[in-house]
Write a protein that holds these residues in place. Sequence first.
Motif, short mmCIF file in Angstrom:
data_model
loop_
_atom_site.label_atom_id
_atom_site.label_comp_id
_atom_site.label_asym_id
_atom_site.label_seq_id
_atom_site.Cartn_x
_atom_site.Cartn_y
_atom_site.Cartn_z
N THR A 1 0.80 -0.97 -0.25
CA THR A 1 0.03 -0.16 -0.11
C THR A 1 0.88 1.38 0.35
OG1 THR A 1 -0.53 0.00 2.50
CG2 THR A 1 -2.00 -1.03 0.77
N ARG A 2 2.17 0.79 0.10
CA ARG A 2 3.01 2.68 -0.30
C ARG A 2 3.47 2.60 -1.49
NH1 ARG A 2 4.95 4.51 4.73
NH2 ARG A 2 4.23 3.74 6.98
N GLN A 3 3.71 1.69 -2.08
CA GLN A 3 3.83 1.59 -3.22
C GLN A 3 3.36 1.26 -4.23
OE1 GLN A 3 7.05 -2.12 -1.84
NE2 GLN A 3 8.27 -0.82 -3.71
N ILE A 4 2.41 1.16 -4.35
CA ILE A 4 1.13 0.55 -5.38
C ILE A 4 0.54 1.53 -5.06
CG2 ILE A 4 -0.62 -1.02 -6.90
CD1 ILE A 4 1.47 -3.27 -5.78
N PRO A 5 -0.83 2.71 -6.01
CA PRO A 5 -1.39 3.07 -6.12
C PRO A 5 -2.67 2.58 -5.55
CG PRO A 5 -0.09 3.72 -8.04
CD PRO A 5 0.54 2.45 -7.62
#
Length: 260
Positions: free
Chosen positions: A146-150
């Motif tokens: 959730t920090r890397q993919i929109p």
Amino acid sequence: MAGELLVEHRGSVLWLTLNRPERHNAINGAMTAALVEALGEASTDKSVRAIILTGAGERTFCSGADLKDQSSMFASAGGSNPIGNVLRAIQACSKLVIARLNGSALAGGLGLVAACDLAYAADHAKFGLPEVRVGVFPMMIATRLTRQIPERRFREMAYLGDTIGTGEAERYGLINRAVPAAELDTLIQSVLDKLMLGAPGAISAGKQALSEMQDMPQAERLAFAERMIATLGGSTEAREGRAAFAEKRKPGWVLSGDEV
């Protein structure tokens, strides 16, 4: 089971290979325990400059938790999750952990990729979250992805079990770069060569600082960074780096580095 994780020192680089190709390198309890142990030992081993995490074979880096070992993979006696313990070990390790993606990363395998400091993939790799199709949800993986993919795309992948290719993974920053499989080891070597030019203590301190600063308010983050740079600036490494720059020579950590 012996051999499920291959541990090999190649000069100053530790190679960790998930070695269950017949099961698409699925993670079981024995493998998670071996990974946590190897990462912990490497963290305090001064001879290790970097860690390569990869999978055996050419099709799959890691397909996630072994569903045949589900009694131990979704919980443990102490309440912690085995894959969660590996994610913690990667984050806590003082050395950079670099994912060499020989093939696809699914479910918990994608969590490993997200936890690594750098990631490079063969361009045929796929990335997906199929957990809902077997009755679970990518809970542990969500803590990283959730920090890397929109958010919208992550939700789509998690709810629908969707996969993405290396192009989309690179755009999101999930991987650093993808190349044809025949070029992957050349790319990994070039990354290691560049890494060895950097001061090991500074890299280790930087990894720790980036992790700790992530959730800090801006003012606290700036104050923390001030303390860290003051400590680093007075270190033996920094003094050697400045002296080497002034004397137009390579710093000692480059001269003493093992072949990678």
